[in-house]
Design a protein around this motif. Structure first.
Motif, PDB file in Angstrom:
ATOM      1  N   PHE A 262      -0.447   9.810  -8.785  1.00 48.81           N
ATOM      2  CA  PHE A 262      -1.338   9.179  -9.764  1.00 48.81           C
ATOM      3  C   PHE A 262      -1.941   7.894  -9.200  1.00 48.81           C
ATOM      4  CE2 PHE A 262      -1.784   5.980 -13.155  1.00 48.81           C
ATOM      5  CZ  PHE A 262      -2.799   6.575 -13.903  1.00 48.81           C
ATOM      6  N   PHE A 263      -1.119   7.052  -8.578  1.00 53.47           N
ATOM      7  CA  PHE A 263      -1.599   5.766  -8.060  1.00 53.47           C
ATOM      8  C   PHE A 263      -2.426   5.937  -6.789  1.00 53.47           C
ATOM      9  CE2 PHE A 263       2.104   4.767 -10.645  1.00 53.47           C
ATOM     10  CZ  PHE A 263       1.608   3.744 -11.435  1.00 53.47           C
ATOM     11  N   LEU A 264      -2.179   7.020  -6.055  1.00 53.58           N
ATOM     12  CA  LEU A 264      -2.984   7.284  -4.862  1.00 53.58           C
ATOM     13  C   LEU A 264      -4.443   7.552  -5.222  1.00 53.58           C
ATOM     14  CD1 LEU A 264      -0.561   9.544  -2.769  1.00 53.58           C
ATOM     15  CD2 LEU A 264      -1.320   7.235  -2.194  1.00 53.58           C
ATOM     16  N   LEU A 265      -4.687   7.998  -6.451  1.00 52.09           N
ATOM     17  CA  LEU A 265      -6.060   8.254  -6.890  1.00 52.09           C
ATOM     18  C   LEU A 265      -6.914   6.990  -6.864  1.00 52.09           C
ATOM     19  CD1 LEU A 265      -5.384  10.573  -9.984  1.00 52.09           C
ATOM     20  CD2 LEU A 265      -6.206  11.279  -7.726  1.00 52.09           C
ATOM     21  N   PHE A 266      -6.276   5.818  -7.016  1.00 51.94           N
ATOM     22  CA  PHE A 266      -7.006   4.556  -7.112  1.00 51.94           C
ATOM     23  C   PHE A 266      -7.201   3.881  -5.752  1.00 51.94           C
ATOM     24  CE2 PHE A 266      -4.820   5.224 -11.156  1.00 51.94           C
ATOM     25  CZ  PHE A 266      -5.885   5.138 -12.042  1.00 51.94           C
ATOM     26  N   ILE A 267      -6.680   4.486  -4.691  1.00 50.32           N
ATOM     27  CA  ILE A 267      -6.850   3.929  -3.346  1.00 50.32           C
ATOM     28  C   ILE A 267      -8.084   4.559  -2.705  1.00 50.32           C
ATOM     29  CG2 ILE A 267      -5.817   3.677  -1.057  1.00 50.32           C
ATOM     30  CD1 ILE A 267      -3.080   3.816  -2.381  1.00 50.32           C
ATOM     31  N   GLU A 268      -8.959   3.728  -2.161  1.00 50.55           N
ATOM     32  CA  GLU A 268     -10.190   4.229  -1.552  1.00 50.55           C
ATOM     33  C   GLU A 268      -9.883   5.207  -0.421  1.00 50.55           C
ATOM     34  OE1 GLU A 268     -12.381   0.837  -0.293  1.00 50.55           O
ATOM     35  OE2 GLU A 268     -12.496  -0.037  -2.299  1.00 50.55           O
ATOM     36  N   LYS A 269     -10.723   6.221  -0.308  1.00 53.57           N
ATOM     37  CA  LYS A 269     -10.490   7.301   0.647  1.00 53.57           C
ATOM     38  C   LYS A 269     -10.409   6.801   2.087  1.00 53.57           C
ATOM     39  CE  LYS A 269     -12.309  11.807   2.075  1.00 53.57           C
ATOM     40  NZ  LYS A 269     -13.397  12.803   1.895  1.00 53.57           N
ATOM     41  N   ASP A 270     -11.265   5.832   2.437  1.00 50.22           N
ATOM     42  CA  ASP A 270     -11.303   5.351   3.819  1.00 50.22           C
ATOM     43  C   ASP A 270     -10.474   4.087   4.037  1.00 50.22           C
ATOM     44  OD1 ASP A 270     -12.879   3.736   2.288  1.00 50.22           O
ATOM     45  OD2 ASP A 270     -14.577   3.666   3.685  1.00 50.22           O
ATOM     46  N   TYR A 271      -9.656   3.713   3.042  1.00 52.14           N
ATOM     47  CA  TYR A 271      -8.815   2.522   3.191  1.00 52.14           C
ATOM     48  C   TYR A 271      -7.780   2.770   4.288  1.00 52.14           C
ATOM     49  CZ  TYR A 271      -6.085  -1.601   1.823  1.00 52.14           C
ATOM     50  OH  TYR A 271      -5.444  -2.817   1.807  1.00 52.14           O
ATOM     51  N   GLY A 272      -7.693   1.855   5.225  1.00 55.19           N
ATOM     52  CA  GLY A 272      -6.769   1.991   6.348  1.00 55.19           C
ATOM     53  C   GLY A 272      -7.398   2.554   7.604  1.00 55.19           C
ATOM     54  N   ASN A 273      -8.696   2.857   7.558  1.00 51.47           N
ATOM     55  CA  ASN A 273      -9.350   3.466   8.721  1.00 51.47           C
ATOM     56  C   ASN A 273      -9.377   2.551   9.942  1.00 51.47           C
ATOM     57  OD1 ASN A 273      -9.815   5.872   7.473  1.00 51.47           O
ATOM     58  ND2 ASN A 273     -12.026   5.601   7.202  1.00 51.47           N
ATOM     59  N   SER A 274      -9.233   1.249   9.732  1.00 50.78           N
ATOM     60  CA  SER A 274      -9.308   0.315  10.861  1.00 50.78           C
ATOM     61  C   SER A 274      -8.127   0.456  11.817  1.00 50.78           C
ATOM     62  CB  SER A 274      -9.372  -1.129  10.350  1.00 50.78           C
ATOM     63  OG  SER A 274      -8.178  -1.473   9.667  1.00 50.78           O
ATOM     64  N   VAL A 275      -7.032   1.093  11.371  1.00 44.25           N
ATOM     65  CA  VAL A 275      -5.866   1.256  12.251  1.00 44.25           C
ATOM     66  C   VAL A 275      -5.805   2.654  12.852  1.00 44.25           C
ATOM     67  CG1 VAL A 275      -4.558  -0.428  10.910  1.00 44.25           C
ATOM     68  CG2 VAL A 275      -4.278   1.997  10.412  1.00 44.25           C
ATOM     69  N   ARG A 276      -6.764   3.505  12.527  1.00 43.55           N
ATOM     70  CA  ARG A 276      -6.750   4.885  13.047  1.00 43.55           C
ATOM     71  C   ARG A 276      -7.199   4.936  14.504  1.00 43.55           C
ATOM     72  NH1 ARG A 276      -9.661   8.836   8.843  1.00 43.55           N
ATOM     73  NH2 ARG A 276      -8.980  10.329  10.430  1.00 43.55           N
TER      74      ARG A 276
END
Length: 461
Positions: free
Chosen positions: A447-461
């Motif tokens: 449920f809470f993952l729905l509120f996290i932006e899809k590309d959040y964290g891409n800077s560490v990929r």
């Protein structure tokens, strides 16, 4: 970031800090199987030793904010070395204890040392890691929290059976001595301007301490005495009220003991912290629930059930080889969604395969894989997009939520078992309810993952 640190040296320092974490995490679980032996030697009831262990966990949580403050004022190296000394003194005190007062006092000293090690070591790694290397570093730091709860009870049972409970604490001494020497020589010394030191927020520390004591105390009470009592609910209510007062104080203070800036200003960090904490609560109770289940339903011994739990460790190790690649190729949200579903199904699978050891081992292996992946993903995602000024406070918040979620997971084992047996005492037969409860909890982060932006964290990929 300290650019003088090479990538290889930072990896070595990360491993050193991870070993310190392992020592601290192991101490939270290794004494559980020796409770009766310690109680007999110290001439007290076993519940008194249980409360003494709870005091260690409470002290650890209470002094976590002090770790962040100390790192700012005295540097990571000085704080980390002091933490090792305190932890070693506490371990010696526990091992040499001949009365309950010395034992509890030593547990408190240990807890303070552990509280300074936990946030400071992680903060050093996060502040000195490039974004592209953060996932790899976090993956190394996560393994103590994965392995210690699995190894702890089995190792404690072995040491107590073949040696004595005192060695549960004495084994920390050589590890701590080696860590101290390595940290002394290899951790860089920071220059701290005395003029920039921040005064300790005494009122904030008092409020946060009372809030955590009440909150964790209510969980410990629920775990040991059940839900049909007004005391734990009174403690929990008091904790909530103190939390409101603490939040008001933080909003007015210029240098609060706990800064809520990352929580208030980054909605992705907030939902990552919430979903990650629920995930940890769901998975941290399993190393306790499964052995109880195997002993009560299949008649296995404490050591036999502990050995079966080691299949989770095998899953942890295997997934460690692929975690960084998964982050690089798939990001965070999709793997977290899939792993949550697999975790929930595997937890239920342990119940339905209760008369087939091989089947249970497969389910535990899958849980170990998903547990390793989820812990690494959540810990990396939490710090992936935060600006450097937020890292210290975000690190303290993350560690606080982690400790509370682990305590909650352990408490839920007892609550679910009691509810399943419709009794205020832990039944010799374990129903499906604990497995349904933890499986449902494993799904709640979705449920809470729905509120996290899809590309959040891409800077560490």
């Amino acid at each position: 970031m300290n650019n003088s640190l090479s990538s290889n040296r930072l990896t070595g320092l990360t491993l050193l800090i991870a070993i310190a974490f392992f020592m601290e995490q192991l101490d939270s679980t290794i004494a559980v199987t020796a409770i009766n032996n310690i109680a007999d030697d110290l001439s007290v009831h076993s519940t008194t030793i249980t409360m003494a262990i709870a005091v260690y966990i409470m002290t650890l949580a209470i002094f976590l904010p002090i770790g962040g403050w100390s790192a700012k004022n005295f540097g990571c190296k000085n704080t980390f070395l002091s933490a090792i000394i305190l932890f070693t003194v506490g371990s010696l005190g526990c091992g040499f204890s001949n009365n309950i007062y010395l034992f509890i006092s030593s547990e408190i000293v240990q807890g303070v040392g552990a509280a300074l090690m936990v946030p400071v070591g992680r903060l050093f790694v996060i502040q000195n890691s490039k974004k592209s290397e953060l996932a790899k570093r976090i993956s190394i730091l996560v393994w103590p929290g994965l392995i210690a709860p699995i190894f702890g009870p089995s190792l404690g049972a072995y040491i107590t059976t073949y040696y004595s409970w005192h060695w549960i604490f004495f084994i920390n001494i050589p590890i701590a001595m080696i860590l101290f020497v390595l940290a002394w020589y290899f951790l860089p010394t920071e220059y701290i301007n005395k003029q920039s030191r921040i005064k300790l927020d005494s009122l904030g520390f008092l409020l946060s301490s009372l809030m955590l004591v009440m909150g964790l105390g209510s969980l410990d009470w629920l775990s040991n005495f059940g839900i049909n009592n007004i005391v734990p609910w009174g403690l929990l209510t008091s904790s909530v009220i103190l939390g409101v007062l603490l939040n008001h104080h933080i909003s007015k203070s210029k240098s609060p003991i706990i800064s809520l800036a990352p929580w208030n200003n980054d909605v992705n960090f907030k939902h990552t912290l919430i979903s990650g904490s629920i995930c940890r609560a769901a998975l941290s109770g399993l190393p306790i629930l499964i052995p109880l289940f195997l002993q009560s339903e299949l008649g296995l011994s404490m050591i036999e059930s502990g050995n079966i739990i080691l299949t989770m460790f095998a899953g942890n190790l295997l997934m460690k080889m692929f975690t960084t690649s998964i982050i690089t190729k798939c990001g965070f949200k999709k793997p977290l969604i899939i792993s949550s579903l697999i975790s929930a199904l595997s937890i239920l699978g342990c119940w339905y395969g209760q008369h087939n050891i091989s089947y249970i081992c497969v389910m535990l292996f899958l849980i170990g894989c998903m547990r390793s992946l989820q812990f690494s993903l959540y810990n990396t995602l939490a710090f992936s997009e935060l600006p450097k000024p937020y890292l210290n406070s975000a690190n303290v918040l993350n560690n606080l939520f982690t400790q509370i979620s682990f305590a909650m997971g352990i408490t839920l084992v007892s609550i679910f078992i009691r509810l399943g047996s419709n009794s205020d005492i832990i039944s010799s037969n374990i129903s499906i309810l604990p497995f349904l409860g933890f499986a449902s909890l494993a799904l709640l982060p979705l449920f809470f993952l729905l509120f996290i932006e899809k590309d959040y964290g891409n800077s560490v990929r």
